[in-house]
Motif scaffolding. Structure first.
Motif, PDB file in Angstrom:
ATOM      1  N   ASP A 168      46.171  40.141  40.741  1.00 39.89           N
ATOM      2  CA  ASP A 168      45.784  40.114  42.155  1.00 39.89           C
ATOM      3  C   ASP A 168      46.708  39.180  42.935  1.00 39.89           C
ATOM      4  OD1 ASP A 168      43.871  37.395  42.716  1.00 39.89           O
ATOM      5  OD2 ASP A 168      44.143  38.011  40.631  1.00 39.89           O
ATOM      6  N   HIS A 172      46.043  36.675  44.896  1.00 40.34           N
ATOM      7  CA  HIS A 172      45.728  35.245  44.806  1.00 40.34           C
ATOM      8  C   HIS A 172      46.373  34.618  43.564  1.00 40.34           C
ATOM      9  CE1 HIS A 172      43.079  35.188  48.223  1.00 40.34           C
ATOM     10  NE2 HIS A 172      42.382  36.203  47.733  1.00 40.34           N
ATOM     11  N   SER A 173      46.307  35.310  42.444  1.00 37.73           N
ATOM     12  CA  SER A 173      46.929  34.802  41.216  1.00 37.73           C
ATOM     13  C   SER A 173      48.438  34.666  41.398  1.00 37.73           C
ATOM     14  CB  SER A 173      46.652  35.737  40.035  1.00 37.73           C
ATOM     15  OG  SER A 173      45.280  35.812  39.785  1.00 37.73           O
ATOM     16  N   ASN A 181      44.885  29.534  48.095  1.00 35.26           N
ATOM     17  CA  ASN A 181      44.680  30.681  47.206  1.00 35.26           C
ATOM     18  C   ASN A 181      43.920  30.372  45.925  1.00 35.26           C
ATOM     19  OD1 ASN A 181      46.135  33.169  48.330  1.00 35.26           O
ATOM     20  ND2 ASN A 181      47.558  31.488  48.709  1.00 35.26           N
ATOM     21  N   LYS A 201      41.055  29.080  45.490  1.00 34.83           N
ATOM     22  CA  LYS A 201      39.633  29.471  45.605  1.00 34.83           C
ATOM     23  C   LYS A 201      39.439  30.954  45.292  1.00 34.83           C
ATOM     24  CE  LYS A 201      40.014  27.044  49.465  1.00 34.83           C
ATOM     25  NZ  LYS A 201      39.977  26.896  50.875  1.00 34.83           N
ATOM     26  N   GLY A 202      40.432  31.771  45.662  1.00 40.12           N
ATOM     27  CA  GLY A 202      40.352  33.216  45.428  1.00 40.12           C
ATOM     28  C   GLY A 202      40.354  33.589  43.967  1.00 40.12           C
ATOM     29  N   PHE A 237      38.504  32.271  41.693  1.00 37.76           N
ATOM     30  CA  PHE A 237      37.169  32.097  41.123  1.00 37.76           C
ATOM     31  C   PHE A 237      36.102  32.918  41.843  1.00 37.76           C
ATOM     32  CE2 PHE A 237      39.644  28.212  40.437  1.00 37.76           C
ATOM     33  CZ  PHE A 237      39.696  28.230  39.059  1.00 37.76           C
ATOM     34  N   VAL A 238      36.516  33.875  42.637  1.00 37.72           N
ATOM     35  CA  VAL A 238      35.560  34.712  43.369  1.00 37.72           C
ATOM     36  C   VAL A 238      35.235  35.939  42.559  1.00 37.72           C
ATOM     37  CG1 VAL A 238      35.201  36.050  45.460  1.00 37.72           C
ATOM     38  CG2 VAL A 238      36.421  33.901  45.574  1.00 37.72           C
TER      39      VAL A 238
END
Length: 191
Positions: free
Chosen positions: A68, A70-71, A185, A187-188, A190-191
């Motif tokens: 993704d 974010h990663s 990013n 935080k994204g 761990f969603v």
């Protein structure tokens, strides 16, 4: 269309710092001495095309391999962090193979549109509107073209100390951007 001058300036400065064309002048001058004429127009155009293509298909490529944005952005923040450390501390963490010619390949890729630039583009895409990134790419390619065209003059004008100061200044800016990109990013993940 979300045209935003502030975003264009921010993205433009990030790309300018990552591409580090001014800091690359000693490398460009050395390549010119070793291998002759550098085709500034071709190098700039090819680098621009590489960046634009990656901007648009990079995310799709990541989806194919199951990563993704974010990663990728967090990974990109680490790359930017280490690039910034190289610029600030004057060390070399990543060592590339020496170029065998001064053709498009060593200048356009990886010197201008290298791994750091690619990572940065996808990371920026997660935070900024695409149109502003495209405009920033075009503006940076114009700057790259003029720097390539007049690299010998710039080197004489700034001298080694001037180039060092510019490189370290953009390194600090890039370091701050890496931290911000990581914070935005992580935080994204761990969603």
């Amino acid at each position: 269309m979300q045209f935003d001058l502030k975003e264009i300036l921010t993205v433009g400065m990030v790309l300018f710092a990552v591409i580090d064309i001014v800091g690359s002048i000693p490398i460009i001058v050395d390549l010119r001495k070793k291998h002759g004429h550098i085709e500034s127009e071709k190098a700039a155009i090819v680098a621009g095309i590489i960046m634009l293509v990656f901007l648009f298909i990079g995310e799709g490529f990541l989806q194919i391999v199951g990563i993704d944005v974010h990663s990728f952005a967090v990974a990109g923040s680490f790359v930017l962090f280490f690039l910034a450390l190289e610029m600030i501390l004057g060390i070399r963490i990543y060592r590339d193979e020496e170029a065998s010619s001064a053709s498009i390949v060593p200048i356009a890729f990886p010197l201008i549109a290298g791994a750091g630039t690619m990572t940065t583009l996808l990371s920026l895409r997660s935070q900024f509107h695409t149109i502003n990134i495209v405009i920033s790419i075009v503006l940076n390619i114009i700057v790259v073209y003029f720097v390539l065209k007049s690299s010998a003059k710039i080197e004489k004008l700034l001298g080694q100390n001037g180039l060092g100061i510019i490189r370290k200044t953009f390194g600090v800016v890039l370091l701050a951007i890496a931290v911000k990109l990581f914070a935005a990013n992580v935080k994204g993940l761990f969603v």
